[in-house]
Design a protein around this motif. Structure first.
Motif, mmCIF file in Angstrom:
data_model
loop_
_atom_site.group_PDB
_atom_site.id
_atom_site.type_symbol
_atom_site.label_atom_id
_atom_site.label_comp_id
_atom_site.label_asym_id
_atom_site.label_seq_id
_atom_site.Cartn_x
_atom_site.Cartn_y
_atom_site.Cartn_z
ATOM 1 N N ASN A 258 -12.790 -13.442 30.598
ATOM 2 C CA ASN A 258 -13.540 -14.000 29.148
ATOM 3 C C ASN A 258 -13.230 -13.235 27.897
ATOM 4 O OD1 ASN A 258 -15.406 -12.063 28.905
ATOM 5 N ND2 ASN A 258 -16.857 -13.034 30.533
ATOM 6 N N LYS A 259 -13.129 -13.704 26.958
ATOM 7 C CA LYS A 259 -13.018 -12.891 25.618
ATOM 8 C C LYS A 259 -14.020 -13.593 24.507
ATOM 9 C CE LYS A 259 -8.570 -14.200 24.790
ATOM 10 N NZ LYS A 259 -7.302 -14.099 24.179
ATOM 11 N N HIS A 260 -14.429 -12.639 23.594
ATOM 12 C CA HIS A 260 -15.446 -13.103 22.722
ATOM 13 C C HIS A 260 -14.858 -12.644 21.362
ATOM 14 C CE1 HIS A 260 -18.649 -14.069 25.686
ATOM 15 N NE2 HIS A 260 -18.276 -13.005 26.246
ATOM 16 N N LYS A 261 -14.857 -13.611 20.559
ATOM 17 C CA LYS A 261 -14.172 -13.376 19.117
ATOM 18 C C LYS A 261 -15.019 -12.168 18.434
ATOM 19 C CE LYS A 261 -12.868 -15.357 14.714
ATOM 20 N NZ LYS A 261 -12.912 -16.469 13.863
ATOM 21 N N ASP A 262 -16.359 -12.234 18.387
ATOM 22 C CA ASP A 262 -17.406 -11.455 17.783
ATOM 23 C C ASP A 262 -18.012 -10.371 18.662
ATOM 24 O OD1 ASP A 262 -16.313 -12.293 15.342
ATOM 25 O OD2 ASP A 262 -17.563 -14.292 15.550
ATOM 26 N N TRP A 263 -17.631 -9.951 19.816
ATOM 27 C CA TRP A 263 -18.450 -9.110 20.605
ATOM 28 C C TRP A 263 -18.785 -7.833 19.825
ATOM 29 C CZ3 TRP A 263 -20.610 -10.072 25.053
ATOM 30 C CH2 TRP A 263 -21.136 -9.010 25.730
ATOM 31 N N ILE A 264 -20.120 -7.308 20.135
ATOM 32 C CA ILE A 264 -20.503 -5.924 19.715
ATOM 33 C C ILE A 264 -20.613 -5.179 21.187
ATOM 34 C CG2 ILE A 264 -22.278 -4.716 18.786
ATOM 35 C CD1 ILE A 264 -20.682 -6.669 16.571
ATOM 36 N N SER A 265 -20.224 -3.743 21.017
ATOM 37 C CA SER A 265 -20.482 -2.985 22.216
ATOM 38 C C SER A 265 -21.759 -2.839 22.542
ATOM 39 C CB SER A 265 -19.528 -1.806 21.919
ATOM 40 O OG SER A 265 -20.091 -0.782 22.717
ATOM 41 N N THR A 266 -22.279 -2.945 23.715
ATOM 42 C CA THR A 266 -23.661 -2.770 24.151
ATOM 43 C C THR A 266 -23.926 -1.196 24.301
ATOM 44 O OG1 THR A 266 -22.829 -2.865 26.483
ATOM 45 C CG2 THR A 266 -23.750 -5.020 25.419
ATOM 46 N N ILE A 267 -22.807 -0.621 24.258
ATOM 47 C CA ILE A 267 -23.129 1.154 24.365
ATOM 48 C C ILE A 267 -23.127 1.531 23.243
ATOM 49 C CG2 ILE A 267 -22.245 2.982 25.228
ATOM 50 C CD1 ILE A 267 -21.058 1.434 27.723
ATOM 51 N N TYR A 268 -21.986 1.580 22.494
ATOM 52 C CA TYR A 268 -21.769 2.025 21.193
ATOM 53 C C TYR A 268 -22.279 1.388 19.738
ATOM 54 C CZ TYR A 268 -19.296 5.246 24.269
ATOM 55 O OH TYR A 268 -18.907 5.779 25.275
ATOM 56 N N HIS A 269 -22.488 0.073 20.052
ATOM 57 C CA HIS A 269 -22.972 -0.776 19.005
ATOM 58 C C HIS A 269 -21.882 -1.099 17.846
ATOM 59 C CE1 HIS A 269 -26.481 -0.900 21.080
ATOM 60 N NE2 HIS A 269 -26.901 0.391 21.081
ATOM 61 N N VAL A 270 -20.697 -1.112 18.095
ATOM 62 C CA VAL A 270 -19.609 -1.388 16.977
ATOM 63 C C VAL A 270 -18.911 -2.620 17.379
ATOM 64 C CG1 VAL A 270 -19.436 1.197 16.765
ATOM 65 C CG2 VAL A 270 -17.831 0.016 18.475
ATOM 66 N N PRO A 271 -18.158 -3.329 16.748
ATOM 67 C CA PRO A 271 -17.449 -4.600 17.032
ATOM 68 C C PRO A 271 -16.375 -4.107 17.907
ATOM 69 C CG PRO A 271 -17.842 -4.225 14.345
ATOM 70 C CD PRO A 271 -18.090 -2.885 15.281
ATOM 71 N N MET A 272 -16.173 -5.039 18.939
ATOM 72 C CA MET A 272 -15.091 -5.039 19.702
ATOM 73 C C MET A 272 -14.568 -6.544 20.036
ATOM 74 S SD MET A 272 -16.615 -2.686 22.790
ATOM 75 C CE MET A 272 -15.311 -3.207 23.803
ATOM 76 N N PRO A 273 -13.451 -7.026 18.713
ATOM 77 C CA PRO A 273 -13.440 -8.296 18.795
ATOM 78 C C PRO A 273 -12.315 -8.730 19.877
ATOM 79 C CG PRO A 273 -12.539 -7.091 16.967
ATOM 80 C CD PRO A 273 -13.276 -6.155 17.604
ATOM 81 N N TYR A 274 -12.507 -9.670 20.546
ATOM 82 C CA TYR A 274 -11.485 -10.090 21.554
ATOM 83 C C TYR A 274 -11.576 -8.955 22.687
ATOM 84 C CZ TYR A 274 -10.050 -13.714 18.277
ATOM 85 O OH TYR A 274 -10.377 -14.904 17.401
#
Length: 75
Positions: A59-75
């Motif tokens: 799976n991929k998420h366009k607007d994912w936010i890291s659950t550990i570091y709380h930074v954007p991780m697009p796709y």
């Protein structure tokens, strides 16, 4: 500078594929067997090694936010 490392053999299957070498800290992107791009990679350390094997993107998420570091991780 990164030393040139010969790419691994092209995958036999069509589509997008990435091959990585933990020893050489390098990854190669193939499309339908043609090498498109190569890049340096980081891998785990002895206490938290990088898993080895064959993996598929599930799976991929366009607007994912890291659950550990709380930074954007697009796709």
């Amino acid at each position: 500078l990164w030393a040139e490392v010969p790419p691994p053999p092209a995958p036999k299957e069509n589509g997008i594929s990435i091959r990585a070498s933990l020893t050489n800290k390098r990854a190669w992107l193939y499309s339908d067997g043609a090498l498109l791009y190569t890049a340096p990679i980081c891998s785990g350390k002895e206490t938290h090694p990088t898993p080895q094997g064959t993996f598929r993107v599930i799976n991929k998420h366009k607007d994912w936010i890291s659950t550990i570091y709380h930074v954007p991780m697009p796709y």
